[in-house]
Motif scaffolding. Structure first.
Motif, PDB file in Angstrom:
ATOM      1  N   THR A 115       0.859  -1.103   0.008  1.00  0.00           N
ATOM      2  CA  THR A 115       0.001   0.018  -0.044  1.00  0.00           C
ATOM      3  C   THR A 115       0.713   1.251   0.146  1.00  0.00           C
ATOM      4  O   THR A 115       0.795   2.193  -0.588  1.00  0.00           O
ATOM      5  CB  THR A 115      -0.880   0.047   1.240  1.00  0.00           C
ATOM      6  N   ASP A 116       1.962   1.213   0.818  1.00  0.00           N
ATOM      7  CA  ASP A 116       2.853   2.383   0.764  1.00  0.00           C
ATOM      8  C   ASP A 116       3.546   2.519  -0.356  1.00  0.00           C
ATOM      9  O   ASP A 116       3.978   4.043  -0.994  1.00  0.00           O
ATOM     10  CB  ASP A 116       3.941   2.356   1.910  1.00  0.00           C
ATOM     11  N   GLU A 117       3.759   1.557  -1.049  1.00  0.00           N
ATOM     12  CA  GLU A 117       4.627   1.815  -2.347  1.00  0.00           C
ATOM     13  C   GLU A 117       3.543   2.206  -3.563  1.00  0.00           C
ATOM     14  O   GLU A 117       4.128   3.101  -4.224  1.00  0.00           O
ATOM     15  CB  GLU A 117       5.118   0.379  -2.969  1.00  0.00           C
ATOM     16  N   PHE A 118       2.298   1.943  -3.376  1.00  0.00           N
ATOM     17  CA  PHE A 118       1.539   2.508  -4.164  1.00  0.00           C
ATOM     18  C   PHE A 118       1.156   3.994  -3.897  1.00  0.00           C
ATOM     19  O   PHE A 118       1.100   4.668  -5.060  1.00  0.00           O
ATOM     20  CB  PHE A 118       0.101   1.685  -4.042  1.00  0.00           C
ATOM     21  N   GLN A 119       1.182   4.164  -2.559  1.00  0.00           N
ATOM     22  CA  GLN A 119       0.925   5.482  -2.324  1.00  0.00           C
ATOM     23  C   GLN A 119       1.958   6.607  -2.596  1.00  0.00           C
ATOM     24  O   GLN A 119       1.765   7.593  -3.573  1.00  0.00           O
ATOM     25  CB  GLN A 119       0.596   5.600  -0.951  1.00  0.00           C
ATOM     26  N   ILE A 120       3.208   5.984  -2.651  1.00  0.00           N
ATOM     27  CA  ILE A 120       4.518   6.687  -3.194  1.00  0.00           C
ATOM     28  C   ILE A 120       4.259   7.123  -4.516  1.00  0.00           C
ATOM     29  O   ILE A 120       4.490   7.984  -5.050  1.00  0.00           O
ATOM     30  CB  ILE A 120       5.791   6.001  -2.521  1.00  0.00           C
ATOM     31  N   THR A 121       3.911   5.783  -5.391  1.00  0.00           N
ATOM     32  CA  THR A 121       3.903   6.107  -6.738  1.00  0.00           C
ATOM     33  C   THR A 121       3.040   6.977  -7.220  1.00  0.00           C
ATOM     34  O   THR A 121       3.050   7.934  -8.128  1.00  0.00           O
ATOM     35  CB  THR A 121       3.831   4.851  -7.284  1.00  0.00           C
ATOM     36  N   GLU A 122       1.542   6.963  -6.520  1.00  0.00           N
ATOM     37  CA  GLU A 122       0.600   7.772  -7.060  1.00  0.00           C
ATOM     38  C   GLU A 122       1.128   9.512  -6.469  1.00  0.00           C
ATOM     39  O   GLU A 122       0.606  10.224  -7.280  1.00  0.00           O
ATOM     40  CB  GLU A 122      -0.733   7.424  -6.244  1.00  0.00           C
ATOM     41  N   ASN A 123       1.429   9.564  -5.408  1.00  0.00           N
ATOM     42  CA  ASN A 123       1.839  10.963  -4.971  1.00  0.00           C
ATOM     43  C   ASN A 123       3.149  11.306  -5.875  1.00  0.00           C
ATOM     44  O   ASN A 123       2.796  12.605  -6.333  1.00  0.00           O
ATOM     45  CB  ASN A 123       2.370  10.909  -3.402  1.00  0.00           C
ATOM     46  N   SER A 160      13.117  31.320  -3.945  1.00  0.00           N
ATOM     47  CA  SER A 160      13.613  29.698  -3.587  1.00  0.00           C
ATOM     48  C   SER A 160      12.658  29.096  -2.785  1.00  0.00           C
ATOM     49  O   SER A 160      11.963  29.829  -2.128  1.00  0.00           O
ATOM     50  CB  SER A 160      14.970  30.140  -2.886  1.00  0.00           C
ATOM     51  N   ILE A 161      12.788  27.668  -2.920  1.00  0.00           N
ATOM     52  CA  ILE A 161      11.743  27.108  -2.131  1.00  0.00           C
ATOM     53  C   ILE A 161      12.678  26.089  -1.210  1.00  0.00           C
ATOM     54  O   ILE A 161      13.808  25.575  -1.712  1.00  0.00           O
ATOM     55  CB  ILE A 161      10.794  26.428  -2.719  1.00  0.00           C
ATOM     56  N   ALA A 162      12.150  25.651  -0.214  1.00  0.00           N
ATOM     57  CA  ALA A 162      12.762  24.661   0.889  1.00  0.00           C
ATOM     58  C   ALA A 162      11.791  23.753   1.223  1.00  0.00           C
ATOM     59  O   ALA A 162      10.619  24.246   1.883  1.00  0.00           O
ATOM     60  CB  ALA A 162      13.517  25.227   2.112  1.00  0.00           C
ATOM     61  N   VAL A 163      11.993  22.333   0.934  1.00  0.00           N
ATOM     62  CA  VAL A 163      10.985  21.440   1.409  1.00  0.00           C
ATOM     63  C   VAL A 163      11.602  20.348   2.185  1.00  0.00           C
ATOM     64  O   VAL A 163      12.730  20.217   2.122  1.00  0.00           O
ATOM     65  CB  VAL A 163      10.314  20.735   0.067  1.00  0.00           C
ATOM     66  N   THR A 164      10.545  19.743   3.056  1.00  0.00           N
ATOM     67  CA  THR A 164      11.129  18.707   3.995  1.00  0.00           C
ATOM     68  C   THR A 164      10.127  17.464   3.843  1.00  0.00           C
ATOM     69  O   THR A 164       9.101  17.580   3.654  1.00  0.00           O
ATOM     70  CB  THR A 164      10.985  19.158   5.391  1.00  0.00           C
ATOM     71  N   THR A 165      11.102  16.248   3.517  1.00  0.00           N
ATOM     72  CA  THR A 165      10.060  14.992   3.492  1.00  0.00           C
ATOM     73  C   THR A 165      10.872  13.953   4.492  1.00  0.00           C
ATOM     74  O   THR A 165      11.742  14.085   5.141  1.00  0.00           O
ATOM     75  CB  THR A 165      10.389  14.307   2.118  1.00  0.00           C
ATOM     76  N   ILE A 166       9.656  13.235   4.946  1.00  0.00           N
ATOM     77  CA  ILE A 166      10.039  12.282   5.965  1.00  0.00           C
ATOM     78  C   ILE A 166      10.436  10.837   5.406  1.00  0.00           C
ATOM     79  O   ILE A 166      11.010  10.040   5.835  1.00  0.00           O
ATOM     80  CB  ILE A 166       8.757  12.006   6.709  1.00  0.00           C
ATOM     81  N   LEU A 167      10.385  10.890   4.023  1.00  0.00           N
ATOM     82  CA  LEU A 167      10.912   9.754   3.150  1.00  0.00           C
ATOM     83  C   LEU A 167      12.240   9.604   3.483  1.00  0.00           C
ATOM     84  O   LEU A 167      13.189  10.288   3.451  1.00  0.00           O
ATOM     85  CB  LEU A 167      10.629   9.733   1.749  1.00  0.00           C
ATOM     86  N   ALA A 168      12.567   8.263   3.621  1.00  0.00           N
ATOM     87  CA  ALA A 168      14.163   7.858   3.687  1.00  0.00           C
ATOM     88  C   ALA A 168      14.712   7.754   2.359  1.00  0.00           C
ATOM     89  O   ALA A 168      13.939   7.462   1.391  1.00  0.00           O
ATOM     90  CB  ALA A 168      14.263   6.731   4.499  1.00  0.00           C
ATOM     91  N   ARG A 227      15.411  11.095  -2.262  1.00  0.00           N
ATOM     92  CA  ARG A 227      16.020  11.563  -3.313  1.00  0.00           C
ATOM     93  C   ARG A 227      15.360  11.383  -4.393  1.00  0.00           C
ATOM     94  O   ARG A 227      15.329  12.423  -5.456  1.00  0.00           O
ATOM     95  CB  ARG A 227      17.395  10.604  -3.555  1.00  0.00           C
ATOM     96  N   LEU A 228      14.530  10.416  -4.794  1.00  0.00           N
ATOM     97  CA  LEU A 228      13.866  10.375  -5.830  1.00  0.00           C
ATOM     98  C   LEU A 228      12.630  11.383  -5.898  1.00  0.00           C
ATOM     99  O   LEU A 228      12.334  12.068  -7.052  1.00  0.00           O
ATOM    100  CB  LEU A 228      13.133   8.809  -5.954  1.00  0.00           C
ATOM    101  N   ARG A 229      11.979  11.652  -4.746  1.00  0.00           N
ATOM    102  CA  ARG A 229      10.785  12.621  -4.753  1.00  0.00           C
ATOM    103  C   ARG A 229      11.569  13.865  -5.059  1.00  0.00           C
ATOM    104  O   ARG A 229      11.007  14.838  -5.947  1.00  0.00           O
ATOM    105  CB  ARG A 229      10.372  12.622  -3.253  1.00  0.00           C
ATOM    106  N   ILE A 230      12.655  14.326  -4.322  1.00  0.00           N
ATOM    107  CA  ILE A 230      13.265  15.771  -4.703  1.00  0.00           C
ATOM    108  C   ILE A 230      13.646  15.893  -6.077  1.00  0.00           C
ATOM    109  O   ILE A 230      13.843  16.923  -6.692  1.00  0.00           O
ATOM    110  CB  ILE A 230      14.411  15.681  -3.825  1.00  0.00           C
ATOM    111  N   GLU A 231      14.149  14.674  -6.590  1.00  0.00           N
ATOM    112  CA  GLU A 231      14.716  14.921  -8.041  1.00  0.00           C
ATOM    113  C   GLU A 231      13.257  15.215  -8.870  1.00  0.00           C
ATOM    114  O   GLU A 231      13.243  15.875  -9.982  1.00  0.00           O
ATOM    115  CB  GLU A 231      15.177  13.536  -8.573  1.00  0.00           C
ATOM    116  N   PRO A 273      16.226   5.833  -0.352  1.00  0.00           N
ATOM    117  CA  PRO A 273      16.555   6.386  -1.838  1.00  0.00           C
ATOM    118  C   PRO A 273      15.235   7.133  -2.403  1.00  0.00           C
ATOM    119  O   PRO A 273      15.086   7.907  -3.022  1.00  0.00           O
ATOM    120  CB  PRO A 273      16.886   5.425  -2.938  1.00  0.00           C
ATOM    121  N   TRP A 274      14.113   7.025  -1.649  1.00  0.00           N
ATOM    122  CA  TRP A 274      12.879   7.514  -1.847  1.00  0.00           C
ATOM    123  C   TRP A 274      12.963   9.089  -1.720  1.00  0.00           C
ATOM    124  O   TRP A 274      12.298   9.709  -2.538  1.00  0.00           O
ATOM    125  CB  TRP A 274      11.583   7.021  -1.044  1.00  0.00           C
TER     126      TRP A 274
END
Length: 189
Positions: A35-43, A159-167, A172-176, A169-170
């Motif tokens: 479920t988490d993998e699906f949610q990350i992909t959808e997000n 400029s923007i700064a964002v924070t993610t709780i993802l560990a 890095r992928l979200r920021i990229e 490599p996720w």
């Protein structure tokens, strides 16, 4: 023909699927992981769609707060900075944390010296340091998490700064993905 199609559908739903039999034999954490993998992909897909919302002509300064507010669905925290002068001092104009907007006018020390770098280059900083600078509390759920904030200059002024709780490599992928999404938008200079 309809009866034949109907019987095929009934058989398909009568037989346990490969996923269902896999879930029955495994602990429930495997289901949560899927479920988490699906949610990350959808997000990630929804994050990428932001560039389509703001595509086309150059967006105006009025559009920046709206664009920034869309990011609260994908990140735990966010800060929108505007440089008023060329000395690198930026003013915090908009912020959110844990899905809630933060009133920047009530914050002490609303300015921050941002490093000079090219547009869309990602820089990292500890979130705790950034939050302390503005007199904000991470909250009980985030205090010992070692969160990292990612600073992305949009142009010479914003400029923007964002924070993610993802560990990794996720994270890095979200920021990229955010970086690529922002690069597709024509920001004011």
């Amino acid at each position: 023909m309809f009866k034949k199609l109907s019987s095929k559908l009934e058989k398909m739903f009568d037989q346990p699927s490969e996923v269902a039999s896999h879930v029955e034999n495994k602990p429930t954490t495997a289901t949560v992981l899927k479920t988490d993998e699906f949610q990350i992909t959808e997000n990630n897909k929804l994050l990428e769609n932001i560039s389509y919302i703001f595509s086309g002509d150059q967006i105006t300064e009025k559009d920046l707060p709206l664009l920034f507010s869309h990011l609260s669905s994908f990140f735990e925290g966010g800060f929108l900075f505007e440089k008023k002068q060329t000395n690198g001092v930026a003013i915090l104009t908009q912020a959110f944390w844990a899905g809630k907007s933060i009133s920047c006018k009530q914050l002490p020390q609303r300015t921050l010296h941002l490093p000079r770098t090219s547009a869309f280059k990602v820089l990292k900083t500890p979130t705790k340091t950034l939050m302390r600078h503005f007199g904000l509390d991470l909250g009980q759920n985030y205090n010992d998490s070692g969160l990292i904030s990612y600073l992305i200059p949009l142009n010479d002024r914003y400029s923007i700064a964002v924070t993610t709780i993802l560990a990794e490599p996720w994270a890095r992928l979200r920021i990229e993905l955010l970086q690529k999404t922002l690069m597709k938008i024509n920001f004011p200079t």
